[in-house]
Design a protein around this motif. Structure first.
Motif, mmCIF file in Angstrom:
data_model
loop_
_atom_site.group_PDB
_atom_site.id
_atom_site.type_symbol
_atom_site.label_atom_id
_atom_site.label_comp_id
_atom_site.label_asym_id
_atom_site.label_seq_id
_atom_site.Cartn_x
_atom_site.Cartn_y
_atom_site.Cartn_z
ATOM 1 N N GLY A 71 0.755 -1.479 -0.284
ATOM 2 C CA GLY A 71 0.282 -0.166 -0.114
ATOM 3 C C GLY A 71 1.144 1.087 -0.556
ATOM 4 N N VAL A 72 2.102 1.294 0.645
ATOM 5 C CA VAL A 72 2.728 1.997 0.652
ATOM 6 C C VAL A 72 3.142 3.063 -0.729
ATOM 7 N N THR A 73 3.778 1.513 -1.207
ATOM 8 C CA THR A 73 3.901 1.503 -2.288
ATOM 9 C C THR A 73 3.021 1.963 -3.809
ATOM 10 N N LYS A 74 2.052 1.915 -3.633
ATOM 11 C CA LYS A 74 1.054 2.759 -4.168
ATOM 12 C C LYS A 74 1.323 3.691 -4.427
ATOM 13 N N LEU A 75 0.235 3.864 -2.773
ATOM 14 C CA LEU A 75 0.397 5.285 -2.818
ATOM 15 C C LEU A 75 1.455 7.058 -2.981
ATOM 16 N N ARG A 76 2.867 5.909 -2.577
ATOM 17 C CA ARG A 76 3.670 7.323 -3.159
ATOM 18 C C ARG A 76 4.673 6.697 -4.103
ATOM 19 N N THR A 77 4.196 6.773 -5.521
ATOM 20 C CA THR A 77 4.624 6.108 -6.227
ATOM 21 C C THR A 77 5.729 7.433 -6.050
ATOM 22 N N SER A 78 7.433 7.239 -6.698
ATOM 23 C CA SER A 78 8.204 8.407 -6.698
ATOM 24 C C SER A 78 7.916 8.409 -8.318
ATOM 25 N N ILE A 79 8.396 9.869 -8.862
ATOM 26 C CA ILE A 79 8.808 10.275 -10.494
ATOM 27 C C ILE A 79 10.338 10.485 -10.546
ATOM 28 N N ASP A 80 9.939 10.037 -12.197
ATOM 29 C CA ASP A 80 11.202 10.107 -12.198
ATOM 30 C C ASP A 80 12.441 10.980 -12.339
ATOM 31 N N GLN A 81 13.207 11.712 -11.783
ATOM 32 C CA GLN A 81 13.557 13.577 -11.689
ATOM 33 C C GLN A 81 14.074 13.413 -12.968
ATOM 34 N N ARG A 82 14.993 12.490 -14.085
ATOM 35 C CA ARG A 82 15.901 12.471 -14.951
ATOM 36 C C ARG A 82 14.832 12.846 -16.233
ATOM 37 N N THR A 83 15.940 13.712 -16.384
ATOM 38 C CA THR A 83 15.778 14.255 -18.046
ATOM 39 C C THR A 83 16.416 13.773 -18.641
ATOM 40 N N PRO A 84 15.960 13.967 -19.855
ATOM 41 C CA PRO A 84 16.989 12.603 -21.199
ATOM 42 C C PRO A 84 18.023 14.759 -21.773
ATOM 43 N N VAL A 85 19.038 13.812 -21.880
ATOM 44 C CA VAL A 85 20.169 14.448 -22.735
ATOM 45 C C VAL A 85 19.823 14.969 -24.396
ATOM 46 N N THR A 86 19.346 16.703 -23.957
ATOM 47 C CA THR A 86 18.871 17.431 -25.420
ATOM 48 C C THR A 86 20.573 17.347 -25.782
ATOM 49 N N LYS A 87 21.201 18.255 -27.769
ATOM 50 C CA LYS A 87 22.264 19.072 -27.986
ATOM 51 C C LYS A 87 22.621 20.075 -27.266
ATOM 52 N N SER A 88 21.396 20.930 -25.895
ATOM 53 C CA SER A 88 21.607 21.648 -25.412
ATOM 54 C C SER A 88 22.560 21.487 -24.366
#
Length: 140
Positions: A71-88
């Motif tokens: 239940g803890v895992t279902k209620l508090r899902t973590s969002i992936d903070q990584r962003t893709p590497v762009t050319k800039s």
């Protein structure tokens, strides 16, 4: 973490062997404090391991503990903070290499790795090798 919780919140002088009630209270406490589900699961796994090593009944293996962790895992899902590497971002990485090391050679190698990984869609494990201290000494 569980030891501190047992002393401060449950006012227990001995936390081992743990009770199922103490485990449930600890999980609820961690949830209220905002801990990541993976952190709570790691601590619970460590408690389970200690009980198994001492050939004691595992209070974390009960149905209600497993369901509470789920239940803890279902209620508090973590969002992936990584962003893709762009050319800039890639250009920023390449231009930041002089700040990594004073050695020009290492900076050029690092920039080359950034560029190769980006353009060939490689992960770090596909272009870098971890070496032991003995291997490093043999190259010197």
């Amino acid at each position: 973490m569980f030891l501190q919780f047992s002393h401060s919140e449950l006012h227990l002088t001995r936390w081992f062997p743990a009770t199922t009630t103490a485990i449930l209270s600890f999980i609820a406490f961690c949830f209220q404090k905002g801990y990541a589900p993976s952190s709570v699961t790691s601590v619970i796994s460590a408690i389970s391991y200690l009980h198994k090593m001492h050939n004691l009944a595992d209070p974390t293996a009960t149905f209600v503990v497993r369901k509470l962790l789920h239940g803890v895992t279902k209620l508090r899902t973590s969002i992936d903070q990584r962003t893709p590497v762009t050319k800039s971002i890639l250009h920023q990485l390449v231009h930041s290499t002089p700040h990594i090391s004073d050695c020009y050679y290492h900076n050029v190698l690092t920039a080359a790795m950034y560029l190769l990984a980006f353009h060939a869609f490689l992960r770090i494990g596909e272009i870098a090798v971890t070496s032991t201290a003995q291997e490093v000494r043999s190259y010197r």
